[in-house]
Every structure is written in C-alpha cells, then in structure tokens.
Design an enzyme around this catalytic site. Sequence first.
Site, PDB file in Angstrom:
ATOM      1  CE  LYS A   1      -3.391   2.941   0.607  1.00  0.00           C
ATOM      2  NZ  LYS A   1      -2.508   4.130   0.413  1.00  0.00           N
TER       3      LYS A   1
ATOM      4  CB  CYS B   1      11.615   9.439   9.909  1.00  0.00           C
ATOM      5  SG  CYS B   1      12.548   8.212   8.970  1.00  0.00           S
TER       6      CYS B   1
END
Length: 491
Positions: A190, A300
């Site tokens: 996904k 991140c």
Amino acid sequence: MTTSTQPMNTQPSYLEALEPGSGVLVGGRWRPGAAGVFTVENPATREHVAAVADGTTEDATAAVDAAAEALPAWSALPPRTRSDLLSRVRELMLRDVDDLAALIALENGKSLTDARGEVAYAAEFFRWYAEEAVRPHGDFGPSPAGGTRTIVTHKPVGVAALVTPWNFPAAMATRKIAPALAAGCTVVLKPAAETPLTALAVARLIAEAGVPDGVVNVVPGRDAAGIVSTWLTDQRVRKISFTGSTGVGRILLRQAADRVVNTSMELGGNAPFVVTSSADVTAAVEGAMVAKFRNGGQACTAANRFYVHADVVEEFTARLGAAVEKLRVGPAEQGSDIGPLISEKAYATVTGLVDDAVAAGAVIAHRAEVPTTEGYFYAPTVLTGVPADSPLLREEIFGPVAPIVVWNETEELLAAVNDTEFGLAAYVYGEMGEALHVAERIDAGMVGVNRGLVSDPSAPFGGVKQSGIGREGARAGLEEYLETQYLSVAW
C-alpha cells in the site's frame, strides 16, 4: 547541499506507460480500482498530474488471494534464483534512473539531486538483498544432554503487508520489498496516496525482471485504514511492515495484537544534532545541511533540534545561516536545492510551529528566499533563542527549519537530548573521543558521528522508544521476514 544543474526531463510517455488509472496490481494483472480514481498533485505547482486507480478493501482481499497463491512456489525457489531476479531489478532501476527521478520530483516535489540520490539508494536494496538471499543462516549441534541433535533453520514468514510513506516513495518501497522477496515471502503493498506513481513504476520493473505474477501486488488508494485493516484481519497475512507516524503506528500495533501478527514499525523521529566545543565547525555545518535540508527536512531522520556548545555557537550559526541563505528554493525543473512541502496541511503545520516559537521569543536569524509560486514552498530557516519548552523542539517539524539551542554542560545536554518519546536518529560532531562518549549516551537507534547521513542498506535502520520496532537493512532486515524453526533429531 549540491545543486542539480541538469534540467528535469519528465517523460510524458513514461508516466503514460504506467497506466495509473489501472494501477491496482493483483496476480500480475493491472486493473482499475473498485472505487474509481483519485488524483495525484504536484506540490510544486498544485497541478493534478495523474488519475490513479483507487483501490478498496475488495482489491485488498484480492491482492492477498494472489500473494497467498504465489507463496508456495516463490518460497520453494532456490535462493540463487531469487537472488538473480533481485539483481535484475536493480539493473532496471539504474537503467531508468532519470525517468524514476523525474517521476519522484513530479509527485513528491523534491529536487532532482535528492530524487536521483533516492533512486540509487533504493536500487541498492535489491543488490544487498540479492547477496543476502544466498547466505544461509542456521545451526547444528548436539544437545547438552546428549542423544539428540539440534538443527536450527529459518522459513519465510509468509504473506507480508507493506505500508509506505510519501517522503521516499522509491526507497521506502524497496527497503521492504527486497528483503521480503529475498526471504521467500510474497507481498501486498500500500503506497502513500500522495505518491503512488513511483511504486507503480517499481512494480512494473519487478515484473519486467521476471519476478512471477502474484509475488508483488500493489493496492494504491485513499482508504488506507480500510485496506490495511483488511490485511491485518486476514489470517493469511503473517507480517506487517509500516513506515509512518508514531500515531498511526500505535493504531496498527493494536490491530496487529488481535492476531499476534509479526510487526516491523519505523515511526517518527526528533533527531538531535549536537555540536561540541571540539567540533570542526566547517564539517559540522556541511553535515547539518545534509541532515536537516535533504528532502527539505521531510525525513524521519532529519535533524530536528540543534544543540550547539556556547564556545562555537556564534561561528556555527553564522556559517549555517550563510549556507541556508544560498539555498535555491523552487520546482525541481529549475535545478533547485529545496522543493516544496508535500501539501497545504504540511505547510500550515510548519508555519504554525515557527510562528508560535517566534511569538514565544525565538528569532529568525537567517532565511532563504522563496520564489513567488503556487507551490507549497517554505523558506529554509534558522532560528535562535528558541525557548526550551517550545513545541518546535518536541514535535517532528518535517520541514526546512533549524532551531538552535545553546548548551554548556554535557549532563545538561544529554538530559535535554533524551527528553523525548522518540529515539530514531541523532548526530554528534566533535573530537572523536568526545563525540563517541556523547553518542553512546543518546537514546537513539542510529547516531551519525561526524557525518550527517545515517542511512545505508548494509546497516540496521531503526529506532528505540516510540520510534519503532525492528530493523530494516543489513542482515537484520532479512530476519524480519523469517521465522526460526528448530528440529530436535534423535541421534
């Protein structure tokens, strides 16, 4: 930061060849999404660039059907065969590096320098795990009590659900797909709704390389919660690997607990960048420009908080500020260093954090110029005088903003650095002995010592505390997709 002087070469034919309107890949067949299509926006222009198949929970189930059917044959292939296929995928990615980079820049907005670097990094995972696939790992020996032999071996986990973010649409996909396939797993992917096109391109290259139908299945779509929940409640899915926010990670962990699904979570960060009094300031500034401004701070691992010793803070701030003011901000096709933030929401979040910090006493010491444009461009900014309790120091900024805090005592520094729920990455600059002493006491899964980049396919990427569970990259990344089995053999 290195400026790309090459023009962006977005090939309309390359995008059209993806047939994004039939972007759901199930069992080797590309098909429309059950919910129609959704649009992908170029954040540099706010223009719609593609209509992508909008997958649903029905498509998600069909993807698992295909992955489960393909699993026995794929896991039974000789490791050398899987290895050769992964090597071929890498070759194809490098063949198409310019097209892939242009595609990333188109849907993500990052500079072409960053995009090309991402493609090279993403392709490297296929080489690394092609090599790891043929390195057997196990054990054999007599039991202490005698009379038996113990054989320890490893088996693929099974069908793996992979959920990737928008900020590195190629690398975050390959960092999961490559080890899963090397281990003998089949996957359902996904990709983020903001940047699905790159995942479709990578999936087509995987098929071109000869990976059998059903081994890799892709379900783009807006209903991320529905698609992923469908996978987590399917008995055939035995693994989930997620990269994204800590908030969403908590939700997925709760869902995974219901079936005790094997999980890997790479979550949020709040990376400190420490400059000691013994640091080479020139090197520290060079590292800071990479650690903070790569991908416009939308990583991140991006440096989030700059702790600079009082002895060098004036020099560091001046040099960093000068470098920031030279950054060229704008669309990738203009050869810019810094692209836009990913969305209007992201722009509002970064703006709010900086405005609140300034209202509380912080000072905008340096800032780059931003062209007049329709995109979501935020000026690279250096802040000084940031209050210790500022949300800017406690939340993940995810933008090109560098708040500087002055420190004097090491214990005080470490208390501030470790006062966070996150522990993904950190950076320390200083004389080697001092830098290592500080680095080892930082609660982070990865620390760059006198360098502003920690990502490497051969190294275990991951965090501690609420920054994640498990590791990606290195041998550890392969083991995330393997189950240990031991056989007790009468002797």
